[in-house]
Scaffold this motif. Structure first.
Motif, PDB file in Angstrom:
ATOM      1  N   LEU A  39      11.857  -3.512  -7.073  1.00  0.00           N
ATOM      2  CA  LEU A  39      11.262  -2.707  -6.009  1.00  0.00           C
ATOM      3  C   LEU A  39      10.434  -3.583  -5.070  1.00  0.00           C
ATOM      4  CD1 LEU A  39      10.495  -0.029  -4.635  1.00  0.00           C
ATOM      5  CD2 LEU A  39       8.594   0.145  -6.284  1.00  0.00           C
ATOM      6  N   HIS A  40       9.604  -4.433  -5.657  1.00  0.00           N
ATOM      7  CA  HIS A  40       8.742  -5.306  -4.848  1.00  0.00           C
ATOM      8  C   HIS A  40       9.581  -6.186  -3.924  1.00  0.00           C
ATOM      9  CE1 HIS A  40       6.139  -8.713  -3.850  1.00  0.00           C
ATOM     10  NE2 HIS A  40       5.111  -7.917  -4.094  1.00  0.00           N
ATOM     11  N   GLU A  41      10.624  -6.781  -4.477  1.00  0.00           N
ATOM     12  CA  GLU A  41      11.463  -7.693  -3.703  1.00  0.00           C
ATOM     13  C   GLU A  41      12.238  -6.948  -2.619  1.00  0.00           C
ATOM     14  OE1 GLU A  41      15.212 -10.809  -4.390  1.00  0.00           O
ATOM     15  OE2 GLU A  41      14.115  -9.985  -6.113  1.00  0.00           O
ATOM     16  N   GLN A  43       6.697  -5.994   3.919  1.00  0.00           N
ATOM     17  CA  GLN A  43       5.463  -6.128   3.141  1.00  0.00           C
ATOM     18  C   GLN A  43       5.640  -5.400   1.809  1.00  0.00           C
ATOM     19  OE1 GLN A  43       2.139  -3.998   5.001  1.00  0.00           O
ATOM     20  NE2 GLN A  43       3.618  -2.818   6.192  1.00  0.00           N
ATOM     21  N   PRO A  44       4.843  -5.746   0.796  1.00  0.00           N
ATOM     22  CA  PRO A  44       4.962  -5.086  -0.510  1.00  0.00           C
ATOM     23  C   PRO A  44       4.583  -3.608  -0.427  1.00  0.00           C
ATOM     24  CG  PRO A  44       3.729  -7.145  -0.668  1.00  0.00           C
ATOM     25  CD  PRO A  44       3.862  -6.838   0.782  1.00  0.00           C
ATOM     26  N   PRO A  45       5.049  -2.808  -1.370  1.00  0.00           N
ATOM     27  CA  PRO A  45       4.816  -1.361  -1.283  1.00  0.00           C
ATOM     28  C   PRO A  45       3.351  -0.949  -1.313  1.00  0.00           C
ATOM     29  CG  PRO A  45       5.883  -1.964  -3.371  1.00  0.00           C
ATOM     30  CD  PRO A  45       5.961  -3.147  -2.485  1.00  0.00           C
ATOM     31  N   MET A  46       2.502  -1.625  -2.102  1.00  0.00           N
ATOM     32  CA  MET A  46       1.104  -1.220  -2.167  1.00  0.00           C
ATOM     33  C   MET A  46       0.344  -1.599  -0.897  1.00  0.00           C
ATOM     34  SD  MET A  46       0.864   0.536  -4.906  1.00  0.00           S
ATOM     35  CE  MET A  46       2.574   1.032  -4.577  1.00  0.00           C
ATOM     36  N   GLN A  47       0.741  -2.663  -0.260  1.00  0.00           N
ATOM     37  CA  GLN A  47       0.139  -3.012   1.029  1.00  0.00           C
ATOM     38  C   GLN A  47       0.552  -1.998   2.092  1.00  0.00           C
ATOM     39  OE1 GLN A  47       0.792  -7.084   2.297  1.00  0.00           O
ATOM     40  NE2 GLN A  47       0.332  -6.603   4.426  1.00  0.00           N
TER      41      GLN A  47
END
Length: 371
Positions: A282-284, A292-296
């Motif tokens: 998911l992150h990649e 950008q990453p999901p939490m950002q």
């Protein structure tokens, strides 16, 4: 889910229509628009960002970024300038106006829109369509011929024009995902919405019925949504960006969940479980497509949701903090200031226009403006 996510984003960035007019051009003719930021105060006061669009209803013409390559336009085509760039619409490619007349945008508006700008060469005059004699006399302008949708000849072109405003900050990922010039050829043939928009635009230009301006504003917003949909459908397979993420089965679902439940205590693991991907996958994939990453992304989306609540509700900062997933007002204020540059209560005061009636805000805001 993807369609809902786009709708939610457009609501959060407060997409809205504005001044509406049409250009009647007689070859050779050229109309050159300055950067949107230079005329936005006259057209959409308070708007952070402005998009200009043009719909060709008769004849043929060309559209281009100022100094850029011209795009041929035919009846039924739509051209948008999502980033508010200076641009040229003309009867032939490579034409430039001798001067860019900004005053036309700051002139007193007719009592009811739309109005007509008649172009001969690079000279423009304002006129009022038939059916509004009082306005015509008030502007000392001649009656004009009626607008219509017609393939026509290259000697004359009629172009329906308008503006859309939206928020650019704290966070509007759609703007970055759109090109500087967006051309949708044959839009009338492909879309019932756009065909209906043009029919109503032409009708309102000729009859000027009560409420027509509001109808055109709402229709222009729907037209924009339909144009974005069509651009999304035609994206190449390897395209990246927010819209490409929306199209992806897993990332589109992840975006939908983050938009639908911004206050939820999301983690990358929990989001991955919800969309059927491992944490690392998911992150990649999210970073590859969205940038950008999901939490950002979630942190920035929360700030956009918060900004809308600050402007459109009477909630105090503490309540908005809870609504957007923060445990305390202090944590929310720090996050907001880190992204926007000022605390939320200060930002709220700055964004309130002098003419607007400021909502009655709960008193706790005043005690926390320096956080």
């Amino acid at each position: 889910m993807s369609a809902d996510t786009l709708s939610e984003l457009l609501r959060a960035v407060r997409l809205r229509g504005a001044v509406f007019y049409y250009v009647d051009g007689y070859a050779p003719w050229v109309a050159e628009a300055p950067p949107a930021r230079e005329i936005a105060p006259a057209i959409l006061p308070g708007a952070e960002h402005m998009i200009e669009y043009h719909v060709v209803t008769q004849g043929r013409c060309f559209g281009a970024l100022t100094g850029g390559t011209a795009t041929a336009l035919a009846a039924g085509d739509i051209i948008l300038f999502p980033h508010g760039d200076a641009h040229v619409i003309s009867s032939a490619p490579g034409m430039r106006a001798s001067t860019v007349d900004r005053s036309i945008f700051f002139s007193p508006r007719p009592a009811q829109l739309p109005y007509v700008l008649t172009q001969r060469g690079d000279k423009v005059s304002m006129a009022i369509p038939r059916g509004n004699d009082d306005d015509a006399r008030a502007h000392d302008a001649p009656h004009t011929t009626t607008a219509r949708l017609d393939g026509g000849s290259s000697e004359r072109a009629t172009v329906v024009c308008g503006f859309l405003g939206c928020d650019a900050r704290p966070f509007n990922p759609l703007l970055a995902a759109l090109p500087r010039l967006l051309h949708i050829p044959g839009a009338v043939d492909k879309s019932e919405w756009i065909a209906h928009f043009i029919r109503v635009a032409v009708d309102e230009s000729n009859t000027k019925r009560p409420g027509g301006e509001a109808v055109l504003e709402r229709l222009s917003e729907m037209m924009f949504v339909d144009v974005v949909r069509r651009y999304l459908e035609d994206l190449p397979p390897l395209q990246t960006g927010w819209l490409a993420g929306l199209r992806d089965r897993h990332i589109g679902r992840a975006l939908g969940l983050l938009h639908e439940r911004p206050s939820h205590r999301w983690t990358t693991d929990a989001l991955g479980d919800a969309v059927g991907l491992s944490r690392s996958a998911l992150h990649e994939r999210f970073a590859e497509l969205v940038g950008q990453p999901p939490m950002q992304y979630l942190a920035q989306w929360r700030m956009q949701v918060a900004s809308r609540l600050l402007l459109e509700s009477t909630m105090n900062v503490a309540s908005i903090a809870l609504e957007t997933g923060y445990d305390s007002e202090a944590a929310f204020s720090r996050a907001f200031k880190r992204l926007v540059g000022v605390p939320p209560a200060t930002w709220r005061r700055q964004r309130m226009t002098p003419s607007a009636s400021a909502p009655e805000i709960a008193s706790s805001d005043a005690a926390h403006t320096s956080r």
